[in-house]
Design a protein around this motif. Structure first.
Motif, short mmCIF file in Angstrom:
data_model
loop_
_atom_site.label_atom_id
_atom_site.label_comp_id
_atom_site.label_asym_id
_atom_site.label_seq_id
_atom_site.Cartn_x
_atom_site.Cartn_y
_atom_site.Cartn_z
N ILE A 210 -8.78 -6.58 0.71
CA ILE A 210 -8.19 -5.25 0.57
C ILE A 210 -6.83 -5.34 -0.10
N GLY A 211 -6.04 -6.37 0.25
CA GLY A 211 -4.73 -6.57 -0.38
C GLY A 211 -4.85 -6.84 -1.87
N ALA B 254 -7.35 -5.89 -3.79
CA ALA B 254 -7.81 -4.64 -4.41
C ALA B 254 -6.63 -3.68 -4.60
N ALA B 255 -5.76 -3.60 -3.59
CA ALA B 255 -4.58 -2.74 -3.71
C ALA B 255 -3.66 -3.25 -4.82
N PHE B 256 -3.54 -4.57 -4.96
CA PHE B 256 -2.74 -5.16 -6.04
C PHE B 256 -3.33 -4.79 -7.40
N THR B 257 -4.65 -4.91 -7.52
CA THR B 257 -5.32 -4.63 -8.79
C THR B 257 -5.16 -3.17 -9.20
N TYR B 258 -5.30 -2.27 -8.25
CA TYR B 258 -5.18 -0.85 -8.59
C TYR B 258 -3.73 -0.37 -8.61
N GLY B 259 -2.83 -1.08 -7.94
CA GLY B 259 -1.43 -0.66 -7.90
C GLY B 259 -0.59 -1.17 -9.04
N ALA C 121 4.46 -5.20 -7.91
CA ALA C 121 3.14 -5.39 -7.31
C ALA C 121 2.95 -6.83 -6.84
N LEU D 199 2.34 -8.19 -3.11
CA LEU D 199 1.18 -9.01 -2.82
C LEU D 199 1.58 -10.31 -2.13
N TYR E 258 2.59 -9.68 1.40
CA TYR E 258 1.40 -9.41 2.20
C TYR E 258 0.65 -10.71 2.51
#
Length: 176
Positions: free
Chosen positions: A98-99, A101-106, A115, A119, A122
């Motif tokens: 999930i982290g 994925a958030a990095f990729t989209y953020g 970002a 990451l 996290y």
């Protein structure tokens, strides 16, 4: 001979890096017909990284085989017992996915450096080991900035600035 965790890890890594090397890089990395001077082609570093990952996956499989021979004499646990015993690790793995994925989209929104700092923070939190807090904080902040400076100043490789911060900086520059 029953496959163990190391064998499956090596198998997954080998399949993943083979997929990236033989399918994704040829499709998504465009190589121009002419490259001036001694500049490397755009697909060089992705290919190098995936070949290293592919070799590491194959080595993991090869190193798992002797362990599987030794473990053949031990008792086998059911999949339910294995999942129950490793529940915390599975949840941590899902949280790491999930982290990422958030990095990729953020990253397109806030940019590479912020970002990556988020990451790394996290990921350091996900390790659960806080004995070296100063190192964690230092690496979380210094590594992305150093990486950004090396690639932008030495190799002149652009990194995503992010829509949010580029809009703020554009307003700031207009005020000056």
């Amino acid at each position: 001979m029953t496959p163990n965790r190391d064998f499956y890890t090596g198998l997954i890594a080998t399949v993943f890096f083979a997929l990236v090397l033989f399918v994704l890089i040829p499709i998504y990395v465009k190589v121009p017909s002419f490259i001036p001077g001694f500049a490397p082609p755009p697909d060089m570093w992705p290919r190098v990284i995936t070949v290293v990952g592919l070799v590491m996956g194959i080595l993991a499989i090869l190193f798992a085989i002797p362990k599987m021979r030794v473990a053949a004499n031990e008792s086998v646990m059911s999949i339910g017992a294995t999942l129950q015993r490793n529940r915390k690790l599975i949840l941590r793995f899902v949280a790491v996915l999930i982290g990422f994925a958030a990095f990729t989209y953020g990253m397109p929104l806030i940019g590479f450096v912020p970002a990556t700092i988020l990451l790394l923070a996290y990921l350091f939190l996900m390790t659960g080991n806080y004995s070296r807090k100063i190192w964690m904080i230092g690496l979380t902040i210094a590594f992305p900035i150093l990486l950004y400076l090396v690639f932008t100043e030495v190799t002149h490789t652009p990194f995503p600035e992010g829509r949010l911060f580029s809009a703020i900086m554009a307003d700031f520059v207009t005020l000056i």
